[in-house]
Write a protein that holds these residues in place. Structure first.
Motif, PDB file in Angstrom:
ATOM      1  N   ALA A  80      -0.259  -3.885  -5.856  1.00 12.61           N
ATOM      2  CA  ALA A  80      -0.116  -2.649  -5.091  1.00 12.61           C
ATOM      3  C   ALA A  80      -1.409  -1.859  -5.053  1.00 12.61           C
ATOM      4  CB  ALA A  80       0.998  -1.792  -5.689  1.00 12.61           C
ATOM      5  N   ASP A  81      -1.669  -1.273  -3.910  1.00 13.49           N
ATOM      6  CA  ASP A  81      -2.776  -0.331  -3.745  1.00 13.49           C
ATOM      7  C   ASP A  81      -2.103   1.032  -3.633  1.00 13.49           C
ATOM      8  OD1 ASP A  81      -5.017   1.124  -3.093  1.00 13.49           O
ATOM      9  OD2 ASP A  81      -5.119   0.399  -1.021  1.00 13.49           O
TER      10      ASP A  81
ATOM     11  N   LYS B  62      -5.840   3.572   6.148  1.00 13.79           N
ATOM     12  CA  LYS B  62      -5.286   2.651   5.143  1.00 13.79           C
ATOM     13  C   LYS B  62      -4.029   1.911   5.588  1.00 13.79           C
ATOM     14  CE  LYS B  62      -7.272   3.719   0.971  1.00 13.79           C
ATOM     15  NZ  LYS B  62      -7.499   2.784  -0.106  1.00 13.79           N
ATOM     16  N   HIS B  63      -3.361   2.381   6.644  1.00 15.47           N
ATOM     17  CA  HIS B  63      -2.117   1.765   7.117  1.00 15.47           C
ATOM     18  C   HIS B  63      -1.147   1.457   5.968  1.00 15.47           C
ATOM     19  CE1 HIS B  63      -4.111   1.478  10.956  1.00 15.47           C
ATOM     20  NE2 HIS B  63      -5.109   0.848  10.381  1.00 15.47           N
TER      21      HIS B  63
ATOM     22  N   THR C  45       0.863  -1.180   0.000  1.00 14.18           N
ATOM     23  CA  THR C  45       0.000   0.000   0.000  1.00 14.18           C
ATOM     24  C   THR C  45       0.896   1.226   0.000  1.00 14.18           C
ATOM     25  OG1 THR C  45      -1.687  -1.225   1.209  1.00 14.18           O
ATOM     26  CG2 THR C  45      -1.902   1.173   1.178  1.00 14.18           C
ATOM     27  N   ILE C  46       0.777   2.012  -1.057  1.00 11.97           N
ATOM     28  CA  ILE C  46       1.637   3.177  -1.257  1.00 11.97           C
ATOM     29  C   ILE C  46       0.778   4.434  -1.241  1.00 11.97           C
ATOM     30  CG2 ILE C  46       3.256   4.317  -2.833  1.00 11.97           C
ATOM     31  CD1 ILE C  46       3.862   1.447  -3.969  1.00 11.97           C
TER      32      ILE C  46
ATOM     33  N   ALA D  84       9.657   3.444  -4.232  1.00 12.50           N
ATOM     34  CA  ALA D  84       8.768   3.072  -3.121  1.00 12.50           C
ATOM     35  C   ALA D  84       9.038   1.643  -2.673  1.00 12.50           C
ATOM     36  CB  ALA D  84       7.307   3.241  -3.538  1.00 12.50           C
ATOM     37  N   LEU D  85       9.125   0.719  -3.635  1.00 11.26           N
ATOM     38  CA  LEU D  85       9.341  -0.692  -3.298  1.00 11.26           C
ATOM     39  C   LEU D  85      10.713  -0.896  -2.654  1.00 11.26           C
ATOM     40  CD1 LEU D  85       7.795  -2.338  -6.490  1.00 11.26           C
ATOM     41  CD2 LEU D  85       6.739  -2.112  -4.225  1.00 11.26           C
ATOM     42  N   ARG D  86      11.714  -0.161  -3.138  1.00  9.10           N
ATOM     43  CA  ARG D  86      13.061  -0.237  -2.556  1.00  9.10           C
ATOM     44  C   ARG D  86      13.025   0.180  -1.089  1.00  9.10           C
ATOM     45  NH1 ARG D  86      16.229   2.730  -0.516  1.00  9.10           N
ATOM     46  NH2 ARG D  86      15.169   4.629  -1.171  1.00  9.10           N
ATOM     47  N   ALA D  87      12.327   1.279  -0.816  1.00  8.58           N
ATOM     48  CA  ALA D  87      12.262   1.801   0.559  1.00  8.58           C
ATOM     49  C   ALA D  87      11.485   0.843   1.476  1.00  8.58           C
ATOM     50  CB  ALA D  87      11.617   3.186   0.560  1.00  8.58           C
TER      51      ALA D  87
END
Length: 105
Positions: free
Chosen positions: A34-35, A51-52, A5-6, A98-101
């Motif tokens: 991904a959301d 949304k956490h 979730t981004i 985002a995915l890296r972080a």
């Protein structure tokens, strides 16, 4: 891989919605579940609680809120979207960042 979730935050939530759709296309192309959603900075606290998200990404125009969001979202990464990627609406690069972080935390 679990669904990610981004959450993107910008001043009004408008400019970021185009980036969200480009990020979603990139996620589908890469087979990433991904959301991804955008919200205005004024509603960010509500969305954070509701949304956490796994990560919170700030648009360059709200980078001054970085410290405040790092305190509110202490358990997730908070990043400022690269200005050039934001300006070019490079959904794929922002998604990868985002995915890296998320993976690094």
């Amino acid at each position: 891989m679990a669904k990610k979730t981004i959450m993107l935050v910008c001043s009004a939530g408008m400019s970021t919605s185009l980036l969200v759709s480009k990020m979603q296309k990139a996620a589908e192309a890469d087979g990433v579940d991904a959301d991804i959603f955008a919200t205005a900075s004024t509603d960010a606290d509500n969305k954070l609680a509701e949304k956490h998200p796994d990560i919170l990404m700030l648009g360059p125009q709200v980078r001054f809120m970085l410290d405040s969001f790092k305190q509110k979202a202490a358990n997730i990464p908070v990043e400022v979207i690269n200005m050039q990627d934001y300006g070019m609406m490079n959904g794929e690069k922002v998604l990868k960042e985002a995915l890296r972080a998320i993976d690094a935390k």
